[in-house]
Design a protein around this motif. Structure first.
Motif, mmCIF file in Angstrom:
data_model
loop_
_atom_site.group_PDB
_atom_site.id
_atom_site.type_symbol
_atom_site.label_atom_id
_atom_site.label_comp_id
_atom_site.label_asym_id
_atom_site.label_seq_id
_atom_site.Cartn_x
_atom_site.Cartn_y
_atom_site.Cartn_z
ATOM 1 N N PHE A 113 -44.931 -44.664 -39.152
ATOM 2 C CA PHE A 113 -44.291 -43.489 -39.687
ATOM 3 C C PHE A 113 -44.262 -42.533 -38.803
ATOM 4 O O PHE A 113 -42.947 -41.748 -38.742
ATOM 5 N N GLU A 114 -45.175 -42.020 -37.937
ATOM 6 C CA GLU A 114 -45.093 -41.108 -36.950
ATOM 7 C C GLU A 114 -43.790 -41.505 -36.004
ATOM 8 O O GLU A 114 -43.235 -40.565 -35.490
ATOM 9 N N ALA A 115 -43.839 -42.755 -35.510
ATOM 10 C CA ALA A 115 -42.672 -43.184 -34.556
ATOM 11 C C ALA A 115 -41.217 -42.757 -35.422
ATOM 12 O O ALA A 115 -40.237 -42.537 -34.607
ATOM 13 N N LEU A 116 -41.312 -43.411 -36.504
ATOM 14 C CA LEU A 116 -39.980 -43.143 -37.464
ATOM 15 C C LEU A 116 -39.654 -41.588 -37.392
ATOM 16 O O LEU A 116 -38.476 -41.408 -37.286
ATOM 17 N N THR A 117 -40.403 -40.986 -37.565
ATOM 18 C CA THR A 117 -40.260 -39.399 -37.881
ATOM 19 C C THR A 117 -39.889 -38.741 -36.363
ATOM 20 O O THR A 117 -39.269 -37.734 -36.369
ATOM 21 N N ARG A 118 -40.133 -39.286 -35.415
ATOM 22 C CA ARG A 118 -39.961 -38.852 -33.948
ATOM 23 C C ARG A 118 -38.394 -39.511 -33.825
ATOM 24 O O ARG A 118 -37.948 -38.969 -32.731
ATOM 25 N N SER A 119 -37.814 -40.351 -34.450
ATOM 26 C CA SER A 119 -36.658 -40.872 -34.138
ATOM 27 C C SER A 119 -35.698 -39.894 -34.086
ATOM 28 O O SER A 119 -35.427 -39.043 -35.036
ATOM 29 N N ASN A 120 -34.719 -40.235 -33.396
ATOM 30 C CA ASN A 120 -33.231 -39.395 -33.060
ATOM 31 C C ASN A 120 -32.646 -39.487 -34.460
ATOM 32 O O ASN A 120 -31.451 -38.799 -34.572
ATOM 33 N N HIS A 121 -32.759 -40.946 -35.025
ATOM 34 C CA HIS A 121 -31.733 -41.327 -35.716
ATOM 35 C C HIS A 121 -32.352 -41.263 -37.227
ATOM 36 O O HIS A 121 -33.121 -42.109 -37.385
ATOM 37 N N PRO A 122 -31.950 -40.559 -38.074
ATOM 38 C CA PRO A 122 -32.475 -40.562 -39.292
ATOM 39 C C PRO A 122 -32.350 -41.881 -40.126
ATOM 40 O O PRO A 122 -33.137 -42.138 -40.796
ATOM 41 N N ALA A 123 -31.186 -42.559 -39.920
ATOM 42 C CA ALA A 123 -30.991 -43.581 -40.504
ATOM 43 C C ALA A 123 -31.997 -44.779 -40.419
ATOM 44 O O ALA A 123 -32.380 -45.576 -41.175
ATOM 45 N N ASP A 124 -32.761 -44.834 -39.253
ATOM 46 C CA ASP A 124 -33.769 -45.555 -38.882
ATOM 47 C C ASP A 124 -35.073 -45.557 -40.078
ATOM 48 O O ASP A 124 -35.437 -46.693 -40.683
ATOM 49 N N PHE A 125 -35.021 -44.132 -40.382
ATOM 50 C CA PHE A 125 -36.249 -43.827 -41.183
ATOM 51 C C PHE A 125 -35.898 -44.383 -42.688
ATOM 52 O O PHE A 125 -36.701 -44.900 -43.554
ATOM 53 N N LEU A 126 -34.803 -43.807 -43.062
ATOM 54 C CA LEU A 126 -34.239 -44.348 -44.502
ATOM 55 C C LEU A 126 -34.126 -45.758 -44.638
ATOM 56 O O LEU A 126 -34.692 -46.158 -45.663
ATOM 57 N N LEU A 127 -33.509 -46.458 -43.527
ATOM 58 C CA LEU A 127 -33.486 -48.004 -43.733
ATOM 59 C C LEU A 127 -34.846 -48.638 -43.773
ATOM 60 O O LEU A 127 -34.955 -49.720 -44.727
ATOM 61 N N TYR A 128 -35.948 -48.110 -43.212
ATOM 62 C CA TYR A 128 -37.402 -48.735 -43.425
ATOM 63 C C TYR A 128 -38.095 -48.467 -44.710
ATOM 64 O O TYR A 128 -38.321 -49.308 -45.295
ATOM 65 N N LEU A 129 -37.689 -47.087 -45.300
ATOM 66 C CA LEU A 129 -38.170 -46.894 -46.697
ATOM 67 C C LEU A 129 -37.555 -47.780 -47.601
ATOM 68 O O LEU A 129 -38.038 -48.261 -48.717
ATOM 69 N N LYS A 130 -35.770 -48.118 -47.412
ATOM 70 C CA LYS A 130 -35.301 -48.950 -48.287
ATOM 71 C C LYS A 130 -35.993 -50.251 -48.288
ATOM 72 O O LYS A 130 -35.907 -50.803 -49.279
ATOM 73 N N LYS A 131 -36.090 -50.754 -47.220
ATOM 74 C CA LYS A 131 -36.772 -51.917 -46.999
ATOM 75 C C LYS A 131 -38.215 -52.246 -47.576
ATOM 76 O O LYS A 131 -38.663 -53.143 -48.093
ATOM 77 N N ASN A 132 -39.171 -50.980 -47.509
ATOM 78 C CA ASN A 132 -40.520 -51.147 -47.967
ATOM 79 C C ASN A 132 -40.786 -49.913 -48.763
ATOM 80 O O ASN A 132 -41.511 -48.856 -48.354
ATOM 81 N N PRO A 133 -40.277 -50.118 -49.814
ATOM 82 C CA PRO A 133 -40.324 -48.775 -50.976
ATOM 83 C C PRO A 133 -41.752 -48.509 -51.509
ATOM 84 O O PRO A 133 -42.161 -47.421 -51.828
ATOM 85 N N ASN A 134 -42.657 -49.721 -51.627
ATOM 86 C CA ASN A 134 -43.849 -49.610 -52.064
ATOM 87 C C ASN A 134 -45.147 -49.403 -50.927
ATOM 88 O O ASN A 134 -46.165 -49.931 -51.136
ATOM 89 N N THR A 135 -44.758 -49.104 -49.661
ATOM 90 C CA THR A 135 -45.593 -49.132 -48.737
ATOM 91 C C THR A 135 -46.860 -48.655 -48.881
ATOM 92 O O THR A 135 -48.270 -48.797 -48.792
ATOM 93 N N PHE A 136 -46.876 -47.190 -49.575
ATOM 94 C CA PHE A 136 -47.956 -46.288 -49.677
ATOM 95 C C PHE A 136 -48.524 -46.801 -51.044
ATOM 96 O O PHE A 136 -49.851 -46.707 -51.101
ATOM 97 N N ARG A 137 -48.228 -47.129 -51.880
ATOM 98 C CA ARG A 137 -48.510 -47.484 -53.460
ATOM 99 C C ARG A 137 -49.109 -49.026 -53.194
ATOM 100 O O ARG A 137 -50.056 -49.060 -53.855
ATOM 101 N N GLU A 138 -48.839 -49.878 -52.268
ATOM 102 C CA GLU A 138 -49.582 -51.007 -52.034
ATOM 103 C C GLU A 138 -50.638 -50.947 -51.105
ATOM 104 O O GLU A 138 -51.328 -52.003 -50.823
#
Length: 559
Positions: A207-232
């Motif tokens: 997540f630190e790598a995603l938040t440092r990404s220049n493209h917000p789309a990478d962060f959003l697409l990852y959460l879209k694919k892994n919506p339960n990352t923290f709950r799991e």
């Protein structure tokens, strides 16, 4: 010139002419043969003792001067005072006494002394030699006994040590196993938490790598694919491991000492002082009278008399049917009275002169001190009857239980109430008693017990170790024995004789230490009836109580 040899001639004191041939020891006169005749006609208190002049200076013929009147010789003896006297002694002190020849008293006392020395050589000397021999044997036995006891103690101690080591090893093993099990659990939990920590590091890095990404789309697409990352995220279960504890057991010194075993030291009993000990041996010179002499007779108001126990040579305790124990003197005067809750079935006197008695029903031995304080001395397993206090301060108790025919026994207790020995069977495993009734201790430490049966009543004698010495069934051949022998009261004297009260035949038997019948010291012809308890005092006089007549009688049977 005078003949020098003539000067050496001793002349007669009276005629002064003739040479002296004789000498009178009491008078101190030198005599010629002629004057000797006239000298013998004169009277002196001690009489004349004429010896040859050549024997004048013999040690036996020397004149002994009086210790009181140094200028006078001992010329006679006083028969009343049994002492040598001079003429002044007779005038001043012994004028009214019987005066005799000193030689006669000398010969008489010399003969008596010789007789006493003979007794000392044949009796006292042998007694002391035997005692020394016995002490040597006893020393060896004591040494061997203690060596065996110490070996048993060491073995018992080693068994305790082995047992403690075994317990210790088991406890150490439990601790080691628990440590091992908990160490394995901690290792497993630590491994699980380390894996989870690594997964957390991976997630944080992602997540630190995603938040440092220049493209917000990478962060959003990852959460879209892994919506339960923290709950799991699943934390490893929390495990609490309690620290082990050790609670030391309470060590009770008194309890653990008795768990180990108990050592009972045999007591050393000094019977009497040196002077009294000699007096205790000297009565062996006593002889049994041909006929016993009655010293006194007391008719009591008691319903029935059962027991008598001498306190000394002047007084004794008596008891019977009823709740009182009386202390009487030899004239029958009542000196003291002790109340009891139940009828006593046995009496004995301790060495401190306190009284003990048995309570048959409650199975208790009570002690009554001189100041009349009553205490419970000990509880017995069976019903107690006759009692005896030994010279070693132990207590012998006769016991039986009517419910069990094989319960008859004699038990030795310490004076603090601990069981020391149980006399039940002989060396061959046969029963010693059926119904032991009375017990006493002899001068040789033998234990004498009267055993009452419907038939075959007897006196059983054991040594101090409990080994059977003999059984006495009465004097069967005697005409005095008209009925079945029924021994009740027992006593011993300074000669080691055993006295037996034969209740059925109205007789007192006298037997020796080997069980041989010696004589009847009292019979029905002497006026005794139903003798029950008997006791011998310190002067060797016999006290007996008659059951039916409630009468106390005192006899002298030794000279």
């Amino acid at each position: 010139m005078a003949n020098p040899q003539a000067q050496d001639i001793i002349r007669c004191r009276y005629c002064e002419d003739e040479p002296a041939v004789f000498h009178c020891i009491p008078c101190g006169d030198d005599l010629c043969p002629g004057c000797k005749v006239f000298h013998l006609k004169s009277k002196v208190p001690s009489g004349h003792n004429i010896v040859r002049l050549s024997d004048k200076f013999h040690a036996n013929n020397q004149i002994k001067m009086c210790e009181v009147h140094s200028s006078k010789a001992y010329e006679a003896c006083c028969k009343d005072c049994q002492a040598p006297v001079c003429i002044l002694c007779i005038q001043e002190v012994h004028g009214e006494h019987a005066i005799g020849k000193i030689q006669d008293l000398y010969e008489k006392q010399k003969a008596e002394t010789a007789e006493e020395l003979c007794k000392i050589k044949t009796q006292l000397k042998l007694e002391i030699i035997q005692r020394i021999k016995d002490f040597n044997e006893e020393e060896k036995e004591i040494k061997t006994c203690h060596e065996n006891i110490r070996e048993k103690m060491k073995k018992q101690g080693q068994d305790f040590i082995n047992h403690i080591i075994s317990i210790l090893r088991e406890a150490l093993h439990e601790s080691e196993e628990d440590e091992k099990r908990k160490s394995e659990e901690i290792f497993h939990q630590k491994e699980e938490n380390e894996k989870f920590d690594q997964s957390l590091d991976h997630l944080i890095g992602k997540f630190e790598a995603l938040t440092r990404s220049n493209h917000p789309a990478d962060f959003l697409l990852y959460l879209k694919k892994n919506p339960n990352t923290f709950r799991e995220l699943k934390f490893p279960e929390k495990v609490t491991i309690a620290k082990p504890l050790f609670t030391a057991g309470r060590f009770n010194k008194f309890k653990n000492k008795h768990q180990f075993g108990k050592f009972i030291a045999g007591q050393i009993s000094h019977l009497k002082s040196v002077d009294d000990s000699l007096q205790a041996i000297q009565p062996t010179f006593k002889k049994v009278l041909e006929r016993s002499v009655k010293l006194s007779e007391l008719k009591t108001k008691r319903e029935k008399l059962l027991h008598v126990r001498c306190l000394d040579d002047r007084s004794a305790y008596i008891s019977g049917r009823g709740l009182r124990i009386l202390l009487i003197d030899s004239s029958g005067t009542e000196l003291d009275s002790i109340s009891t809750d139940r009828q006593p079935f046995g009496l004995a006197v301790m060495q401190d002169r306190s009284l003990i008695y048995s309570d048959f029903e409650d199975k208790v031995i009570y002690r009554m001190s001189l100041d009349k304080k009553k205490t419970k001395l000990l509880n017995t397993m069976y019903h107690p009857r006759g009692l005896c206090c030994s010279r070693s301060c132990d207590i012998l108790v006769c016991m039986s239980d009517y419910k069990y025919s094989l319960s008859g026994r004699v038990v030795k207790y310490s004076n603090s109430g601990e069981i020391l020995q149980v006399f039940l069977e002989d060396q061959n495993g046969k029963r010693l008693f059926v119904n032991p009734y009375f017990v006493c201790e002899n001068v040789n430490d033998d234990i004498c017990i009267s055993d009452i049966e419907i038939k075959n009543s007897k006196v059983v004698v054991l040594n101090r170790s409990g080994e059977l010495q003999f059984k006495y069934y009465g004097n069967i051949q005697s005409r005095t024995s008209k009925k079945e022998f029924k021994p009740l009261g027992l006593a011993t004297n300074s000669l080691g004789h055993i006295l037996v009260a034969d209740n059925a035949n109205n007789a007192i038997h006298l037997i020796n230490q080997d069980g041989n019948f010696l004589s009847y010291i009292l019979t029905e012809d002497d006026g005794i009836s139903r003798p029950w308890g008997i006791s011998v005092d310190t002067s060797d006089n016999l006290w007996l109580v008659e059951h039916t007549n409630a009468c106390v009688k005192l006899y002298k049977f030794l000279s």
